[in-house]
Enzyme design. Structure first.
Site, PDB file in Angstrom:
ATOM      1  N   LYS A 129      10.788 -26.123  50.848  1.00 37.82           N
ATOM      2  CA  LYS A 129       9.758 -25.516  51.687  1.00 37.82           C
ATOM      3  C   LYS A 129       8.372 -26.003  51.280  1.00 37.82           C
ATOM      4  O   LYS A 129       7.533 -26.321  52.129  1.00 37.82           O
ATOM      5  CB  LYS A 129       9.844 -23.998  51.605  1.00 37.82           C
ATOM      6  CG  LYS A 129      11.030 -23.406  52.353  1.00 37.82           C
ATOM      7  CD  LYS A 129      11.048 -21.907  52.276  1.00 37.82           C
ATOM      8  CE  LYS A 129      12.124 -21.343  53.197  1.00 37.82           C
ATOM      9  NZ  LYS A 129      13.445 -21.959  53.010  1.00 37.82           N
ATOM     10  N   ASP A 132      13.228 -27.791  57.287  1.00 39.89           N
ATOM     11  CA  ASP A 132      11.832 -27.674  56.878  1.00 39.89           C
ATOM     12  C   ASP A 132      11.077 -28.966  57.164  1.00 39.89           C
ATOM     13  O   ASP A 132       9.935 -28.952  57.633  1.00 39.89           O
ATOM     14  CB  ASP A 132      11.744 -27.353  55.382  1.00 39.89           C
ATOM     15  CG  ASP A 132      12.278 -25.974  55.039  1.00 39.89           C
ATOM     16  OD1 ASP A 132      12.177 -25.071  55.895  1.00 39.89           O
ATOM     17  OD2 ASP A 132      12.804 -25.790  53.932  1.00 39.89           O
ATOM     18  N   GLY A 192      21.853 -23.308  56.829  1.00 38.90           N
ATOM     19  CA  GLY A 192      22.670 -23.683  55.683  1.00 38.90           C
ATOM     20  C   GLY A 192      23.797 -22.740  55.334  1.00 38.90           C
ATOM     21  O   GLY A 192      24.952 -23.178  55.169  1.00 38.90           O
ATOM     22  N   LYS A 199       9.184 -22.228  61.513  1.00 41.85           N
ATOM     23  CA  LYS A 199      10.496 -22.620  60.973  1.00 41.85           C
ATOM     24  C   LYS A 199      11.188 -21.381  60.431  1.00 41.85           C
ATOM     25  O   LYS A 199      10.687 -20.728  59.521  1.00 41.85           O
ATOM     26  CB  LYS A 199      10.324 -23.669  59.872  1.00 41.85           C
ATOM     27  CG  LYS A 199      11.526 -23.876  58.945  1.00 41.85           C
ATOM     28  CD  LYS A 199      12.809 -24.203  59.670  1.00 41.85           C
ATOM     29  CE  LYS A 199      13.971 -24.532  58.748  1.00 41.85           C
ATOM     30  NZ  LYS A 199      14.201 -23.722  57.577  1.00 41.85           N
ATOM     31  N   GLY A 206      17.717 -20.522  57.490  1.00 44.25           N
ATOM     32  CA  GLY A 206      19.052 -19.990  57.748  1.00 44.25           C
ATOM     33  C   GLY A 206      19.371 -18.740  56.960  1.00 44.25           C
ATOM     34  O   GLY A 206      20.146 -17.886  57.410  1.00 44.25           O
TER      35      GLY A 206
END
Length: 269
Positions: free
Chosen positions: A219, A161, A42, A7, A10
């Site tokens: 996260k 996430d 984001g 992952k 941003g």
């Protein structure tokens, strides 16, 4: 060969070096892992909303997704960011394919909560793992935008996430949460220290005491959720650190490794 779900947040995407994407490709080519990338976006979403004079409203730390906001979210995630990552992997010599959770019913969604405070914010209800297997078997690295849909075709904005956590659990894969920080940082003896390992119980205490705040909470929650659903392991690490991704894939210590209490006890004994 096991999958590895990566992952990319941003906040770090624009600062990931070319070497990071070369490492992704190395894992793919060497056969040591089958990388699957999920991304966020984001900051770019906020920038475009501001330019379009569409207000950003947050509820319990999550972006309220009105129809106007969802249009922007889809443009940024499915378009700008997704294709930028595909381009960087291609430039590194790889074969990448960009898609959203809607494509091929990859991610089936449901509302994140009842009622309407968050609008079109969803959670992953099911993962089409057959599609992921097919793409990887054809030699592609999937790059996935966390936009999903329900059975009626309604689109949802899913936290990146959490989407990555759902994929990791469904693929029985480790989850690597790539950020712009070296891991979970806490204060110890008056100094800021990176936790090398952490258990769910410890992380819940750190969240409750507000030693962990902001975007790191999402996260941590994603890592915990992936473990609860069966993911092999989870780590939060700095993707800008040379070789960090390869180190994690090879079982070396990097960032903050999050593990169940039973595993922690076995490592300590």
């Amino acid at each position: 060969m096991a999958f590895l779900v990566i992952k990319c947040g941003g906040s770090v995407l624009d600062r990931l070096p070319g070497a990071f994407f070369e490492d992704v490709l190395a894992l793919h080519k060497e056969g040591s892992a089958r990388p699957v990338i999920v991304h966020g976006g984001g900051p770019k979403i906020t920038d475009l909303l501001n330019k379009l004079q569409i207000p950003s409203v947050f509820h319990d730390g999550m972006r309220v997704t009105t129809p106007a906001v969802l249009d922007v979210v889809e443009m940024v995630l499915n378009g700008t960011i997704n294709k930028a990552i595909v381009s960087r992997l291609t430039a590194a010599g790889g074969r990448a394919i960009g898609l959203s959770g809607i494509d091929g019913c990859l991610l089936s969604a449901e509302p994140f909560q009842s009622g309407e405070p968050l609008g079109a914010v969803g959670r992953v209800a099911a993962v089409n793992t057959d599609l992921v297997h097919s793409l990887v078997d054809l030699g592609y690295i999937p790059v996935i935008s966390p936009i999903a849909a329900d059975g009626s075709g309604r689109h949802f904005n899913v936290n990146g996430d959490m989407a990555a956590a759902a994929l990791a659990a469904a693929l029985d894969a480790p989850l690597c949460l790539v950020s712009d920080v070296p891991g979970i940082i806490v204060e110890k003896n008056g100094r800021q220290t990176v936790l090398e390992t952490a258990t769910p119980a410890l992380l819940e205490r750190l969240i409750a005491s507000q030693a962990i705040t902001g975007g790191m909470v999402a996260k941590v929650r994603a890592a915990l959720e992936s473990l609860d659903c069966g993911a092999r392991a989870a780590v939060i690490m700095d993707g800008r650190r040379p070789g960090a991704l390869l180190d994690f894939a090879n079982g070396l210590s990097v960032g903050t490794r999050i593990q169940r209490e039973v595993e922690a006890e076995s490592h300590a004994s």
